[in-house]
Design a protein around this motif. Structure first.
Motif, PDB file in Angstrom:
ATOM      1  N   TYR A 181       0.917  -1.004   0.009  1.00 25.15           N
ATOM      2  CA  TYR A 181      -0.014   0.016  -0.200  1.00 25.15           C
ATOM      3  C   TYR A 181       0.934   1.189   0.195  1.00 25.15           C
ATOM      4  O   TYR A 181       1.916   1.283   0.799  1.00 25.15           O
ATOM      5  N   THR A 182       0.669   2.173  -0.768  1.00 25.05           N
ATOM      6  CA  THR A 182       1.339   3.431  -0.803  1.00 25.05           C
ATOM      7  C   THR A 182       0.289   4.708  -0.950  1.00 25.05           C
ATOM      8  O   THR A 182      -0.729   4.585  -1.473  1.00 25.05           O
ATOM      9  N   LYS A 183       0.842   5.608  -0.098  1.00 21.37           N
ATOM     10  CA  LYS A 183      -0.143   6.986   0.092  1.00 21.37           C
ATOM     11  C   LYS A 183       1.012   8.224  -0.225  1.00 21.37           C
ATOM     12  O   LYS A 183       2.167   7.774   0.306  1.00 21.37           O
ATOM     13  N   ASN A 184       0.542   8.907  -1.274  1.00 22.85           N
ATOM     14  CA  ASN A 184       1.397  10.109  -1.244  1.00 22.85           C
ATOM     15  C   ASN A 184       0.517  11.092  -0.963  1.00 22.85           C
ATOM     16  O   ASN A 184      -0.646  11.440  -1.392  1.00 22.85           O
ATOM     17  N   ALA A 185       0.997  12.052  -0.142  1.00 20.13           N
ATOM     18  CA  ALA A 185       0.460  13.260   0.354  1.00 20.13           C
ATOM     19  C   ALA A 185       1.432  14.261   0.912  1.00 20.13           C
ATOM     20  O   ALA A 185       2.563  14.131   0.693  1.00 20.13           O
ATOM     21  N   VAL A 213      -7.266   9.062  -8.896  1.00 20.60           N
ATOM     22  CA  VAL A 213      -7.044   9.174 -10.319  1.00 20.60           C
ATOM     23  C   VAL A 213      -8.150   9.073 -11.091  1.00 20.60           C
ATOM     24  O   VAL A 213      -8.023   9.057 -12.530  1.00 20.60           O
ATOM     25  N   ALA A 214      -9.330   8.935 -10.815  1.00 25.01           N
ATOM     26  CA  ALA A 214     -10.520   8.875 -11.469  1.00 25.01           C
ATOM     27  C   ALA A 214     -11.563   9.301 -10.338  1.00 25.01           C
ATOM     28  O   ALA A 214     -11.503   9.196  -9.084  1.00 25.01           O
ATOM     29  N   PRO A 215     -12.895   9.286 -10.958  1.00 25.85           N
ATOM     30  CA  PRO A 215     -14.018   9.766  -9.828  1.00 25.85           C
ATOM     31  C   PRO A 215     -14.147   8.698  -8.807  1.00 25.85           C
ATOM     32  O   PRO A 215     -14.881   8.870  -7.701  1.00 25.85           O
ATOM     33  N   THR A 216     -13.765   7.270  -9.051  1.00 24.47           N
ATOM     34  CA  THR A 216     -13.890   6.323  -8.124  1.00 24.47           C
ATOM     35  C   THR A 216     -12.381   5.654  -7.883  1.00 24.47           C
ATOM     36  O   THR A 216     -11.812   5.815  -8.928  1.00 24.47           O
ATOM     37  N   GLU A 247      -4.667   4.700 -18.558  1.00 31.22           N
ATOM     38  CA  GLU A 247      -5.952   4.121 -17.950  1.00 31.22           C
ATOM     39  C   GLU A 247      -6.242   5.098 -16.648  1.00 31.22           C
ATOM     40  O   GLU A 247      -7.523   4.889 -16.160  1.00 31.22           O
ATOM     41  N   ILE A 248      -5.592   6.202 -16.348  1.00 33.26           N
ATOM     42  CA  ILE A 248      -5.865   6.911 -15.495  1.00 33.26           C
ATOM     43  C   ILE A 248      -6.422   8.274 -15.916  1.00 33.26           C
ATOM     44  O   ILE A 248      -5.871   8.612 -16.910  1.00 33.26           O
ATOM     45  N   SER A 249      -7.047   9.027 -15.193  1.00 35.34           N
ATOM     46  CA  SER A 249      -7.553  10.421 -15.550  1.00 35.34           C
ATOM     47  C   SER A 249      -7.441  11.333 -14.447  1.00 35.34           C
ATOM     48  O   SER A 249      -8.628  11.963 -14.124  1.00 35.34           O
ATOM     49  N   PRO A 250      -6.240  11.512 -13.918  1.00 37.58           N
ATOM     50  CA  PRO A 250      -6.456  12.517 -12.476  1.00 37.58           C
ATOM     51  C   PRO A 250      -6.873  13.824 -12.990  1.00 37.58           C
ATOM     52  O   PRO A 250      -6.672  14.164 -14.070  1.00 37.58           O
ATOM     53  N   ILE A 251      -7.384  14.554 -11.864  1.00 34.74           N
ATOM     54  CA  ILE A 251      -7.454  16.029 -12.151  1.00 34.74           C
ATOM     55  C   ILE A 251      -6.342  16.909 -11.256  1.00 34.74           C
ATOM     56  O   ILE A 251      -5.634  16.478 -10.541  1.00 34.74           O
ATOM     57  N   SER A 252      -6.379  18.106 -11.855  1.00 34.94           N
ATOM     58  CA  SER A 252      -5.648  19.011 -11.169  1.00 34.94           C
ATOM     59  C   SER A 252      -6.408  19.555  -9.869  1.00 34.94           C
ATOM     60  O   SER A 252      -7.529  19.964 -10.201  1.00 34.94           O
ATOM     61  N   ASP A 253      -5.917  19.667  -8.582  1.00 34.99           N
ATOM     62  CA  ASP A 253      -6.726  20.405  -7.890  1.00 34.99           C
ATOM     63  C   ASP A 253      -5.880  21.046  -6.694  1.00 34.99           C
ATOM     64  O   ASP A 253      -4.814  21.418  -7.115  1.00 34.99           O
ATOM     65  N   LEU A 254      -6.404  21.550  -5.635  1.00 34.22           N
ATOM     66  CA  LEU A 254      -5.447  22.404  -4.725  1.00 34.22           C
ATOM     67  C   LEU A 254      -4.248  21.623  -4.175  1.00 34.22           C
ATOM     68  O   LEU A 254      -3.281  21.971  -3.544  1.00 34.22           O
ATOM     69  N   ALA A 256      -2.432  18.940  -5.891  1.00 35.03           N
ATOM     70  CA  ALA A 256      -1.692  18.488  -6.788  1.00 35.03           C
ATOM     71  C   ALA A 256      -1.956  18.740  -8.272  1.00 35.03           C
ATOM     72  O   ALA A 256      -3.297  18.617  -8.458  1.00 35.03           O
ATOM     73  N   THR A 257      -1.094  18.863  -9.063  1.00 39.81           N
ATOM     74  CA  THR A 257      -1.488  18.961 -10.672  1.00 39.81           C
ATOM     75  C   THR A 257      -1.772  17.416 -11.002  1.00 39.81           C
ATOM     76  O   THR A 257      -1.078  16.523 -10.522  1.00 39.81           O
ATOM     77  N   LYS A 258      -2.466  17.414 -12.272  1.00 40.72           N
ATOM     78  CA  LYS A 258      -2.653  16.420 -13.051  1.00 40.72           C
ATOM     79  C   LYS A 258      -1.391  15.835 -13.123  1.00 40.72           C
ATOM     80  O   LYS A 258      -0.972  14.473 -13.053  1.00 40.72           O
ATOM     81  N   GLU A 259      -0.394  16.500 -13.676  1.00 45.33           N
ATOM     82  CA  GLU A 259       0.973  16.142 -14.418  1.00 45.33           C
ATOM     83  C   GLU A 259       1.836  15.303 -13.036  1.00 45.33           C
ATOM     84  O   GLU A 259       2.219  14.205 -13.195  1.00 45.33           O
ATOM     85  N   TYR A 260       1.598  15.982 -11.998  1.00 40.53           N
ATOM     86  CA  TYR A 260       2.309  15.436 -10.671  1.00 40.53           C
ATOM     87  C   TYR A 260       1.465  14.278 -10.510  1.00 40.53           C
ATOM     88  O   TYR A 260       2.345  13.254 -10.203  1.00 40.53           O
ATOM     89  N   ARG A 261       0.398  14.034 -10.407  1.00 43.34           N
ATOM     90  CA  ARG A 261      -0.193  12.763 -10.286  1.00 43.34           C
ATOM     91  C   ARG A 261       0.061  11.763 -11.161  1.00 43.34           C
ATOM     92  O   ARG A 261       0.363  10.457 -10.504  1.00 43.34           O
ATOM     93  N   ILE A 262       0.285  11.894 -12.035  1.00 40.85           N
ATOM     94  CA  ILE A 262       0.610  10.832 -13.143  1.00 40.85           C
ATOM     95  C   ILE A 262       2.014  10.477 -13.032  1.00 40.85           C
ATOM     96  O   ILE A 262       2.471   9.373 -12.670  1.00 40.85           O
TER      97      ILE A 262
END
Ligand code: FES
Ligand code: FES
Lengths: 278, 158
Positions: A181-185, A213-216, A247-254, A256-262
């Motif tokens: 299990y990995t969590k990045n925060a 990385v997606a709505p669910t 396969e993933i579709s992360p968004i940018s929010d407060l 992290a950015t999308k690019e960072y999440r990828i």
């Protein structure tokens, strides 16, 4: 906080009867770490709050190798992360529960509550997705079981009807399965996740679940299919990373950015695959 | 809205009370019971200033509805000292000057008190993790961690 009636039934039957008569006027309260904040902010304004903490049938964590793990609706993150069997047979799930919020939050929050909240970044959900956990639900018409991948349909949406209650979740025991299990925060503890992931290996097959990385939370089935039976080397990892990105579709929010999440998602894949093949 | 009658143990004494269900445990403790040690910082489970111990576990009282107190054994910072004698945790915070404005202190003390029951020989890292749900705007945490380590050492954990 708006006014509401508080009820604390003692059996599942009573809970369901109450939910059946109040319908959308009711909110179920378990640990409350999400619900109380939403009540306070008046995001939800129920007329009835049905506290299920007095229902003994919903307590506890059970395990044996033939039926696997059963996590009752009232099992707290604290109970799960410290459970002997979870630690031994589902260490990545113990890890996931141990990374939810703060100690104070883990002492109240439940993993089933985390599931019903259906946040895309629910910390304890990716292990359930990897194991294809089964959600056990009871309603006026009796019990039904729903695979976790079908249970959550969108951000904060599930297939649960207003008069139904989740009794718990079943996770099979799979001999030889290893998971990470990995969590990045932004901050190691307490913070909401940028990315959460659980990656498991059984024999020469992989199960890959990502959150945030997606709505669910999702399983990366194409990446899994690609990796099946492959010997893990740098080239395979690189190809797998590219499939993961598709396969993933992360968004940018407060947070992290999308690019960072990828980029983080790829690193998690790489590190987990290496660790699982060591 | 129907008010709810609850009974619980507060700092060792039985209490009977009628509460509004849409009040938090924190509000009842501060405003109905006049125990103002637990503080509201964020009111949303982020800062730990409202930490109390319920059935042995540290929880955020701002995330608990008042009726949830029913049947519980509740400890607030006011219940720690006996006959004017502070607990070792309280004393260590004073000795190490582990506070400035003090707003976060009751929360830290309750978290520490519960945690040291559960882990008698924590490492520095374990202490930091256990206290990560308590925020302090003043001290920079160093003295707080040192105070906790001192308690562990004096209790013979190290
Ligand atoms: S006031 Fe309860 S956590 Fe901040
Ligand atoms: S001493 Fe001021 S917030 Fe901690």
């Amino acid at each position: 906080m708006r006014e509401f009636e508080y009820v604390a039934p003692k059996t599942v039957k009573e809970v369901i009867n109450l939910l059946a008569s109040y319908k959308e006027k009711a909110t179920v309260l378990a640990g409350g770490t999400d619900v109380v904040v939403r009540l306070r902010d008046e995001i939800i304004e129920p007329e009835f709050v049905v506290d299920i903490k007095h229902v003994d049938e919903l307590k506890g964590i059970k395990f044996d190798k033939s039926s696997g793990l059963f996590v009752g609706a009232l099992a707290t993150m604290h109970e799960i992360e410290n459970d002997k069997n979870v630690k031994e047979f589902y260490p990545y799930y113990a890890d996931a529960c141990g990374h939810v919020g703060s100690k104070q939050v883990r002492n109240k929050a439940t993993s089933v509550g985390n599931l019903c909240t259906a946040s895309p970044l629910g910390d304890s959900l990716t292990p359930m997705f990897c194991l294809d956990a089964i959600v056990v639900i009871e309603g006026p018409k009796g019990k039904r079981e729903v695979p976790v991948r079908e249970f959550i349909t969108f951000v904060r949406k599930t297939v649960l009807e207003r008069d139904e209650l989740v009794l718990g979740i079943k996770m099979p025991y799979i001999e030889g399965l290893k998971g990470i299990y990995t969590k990045n925060a932004r901050r190691h503890e307490v913070d909401l996740s940028n990315i959460v992931a659980t990656i498991c290996k059984v024999n020469d097959e992989y199960r890959i679940a990502y959150g945030s990385v997606a709505p669910t939370p999702i399983r990366l089935v194409k990446t899994e299919e690609f990796l099946k039976g492959k010997k893990i080397d740098d080239k395979v990892i690189e190809e797998a990373e590219n499939i993961l990105e598709s396969e993933i579709s992360p968004i940018s929010d407060l947070r992290a950015t999308k690019e960072y999440r990828i980029s983080v998602s790829k690193s998690i894949l790489k590190n987990s695959l290496k660790a699982l093949n060591n | 809205m129907k008010k709810i009658d609850i009974k619980f143990i507060l700092n060792g004494e039985p209490v009977e009370l009628t509460v509004a269900p849409n009040h938090t445990a924190l509000r009842v403790i501060r405003e109905q019971l006049d125990l103002t040690g637990a503080k509201e910082g964020c009111g949303a489970g982020e800062c730990g200033a409202c930490t109390i111990i319920v059935d042995g576990l540290a929880v955020n009282s701002c995330l608990m509805l008042a009726p949830e107190l029913d049947g519980k054994n509740v400890l607030t910072v006011e219940g720690l000292a006996h006959d004017g004698k502070l607990t070792d945790v309280q004393q260590a915070f004073i000795d190490h000057v582990a506070l400035q404005c003090g707003y976060c202190t009751p929360g830290f003390i309750m978290s520490t008190t519960a945690f040291l029951e559960e882990n008698k020989k924590p490492t520095r890292e374990e202490i930091e993790i256990a206290l990560s749900g308590n925020l302090c705007r003043c001290t920079g945490y160093k003295r707080i961690i040192e105070a906790v380590e001192d308690v562990v050492a004096k209790r013979g954990g190290k």
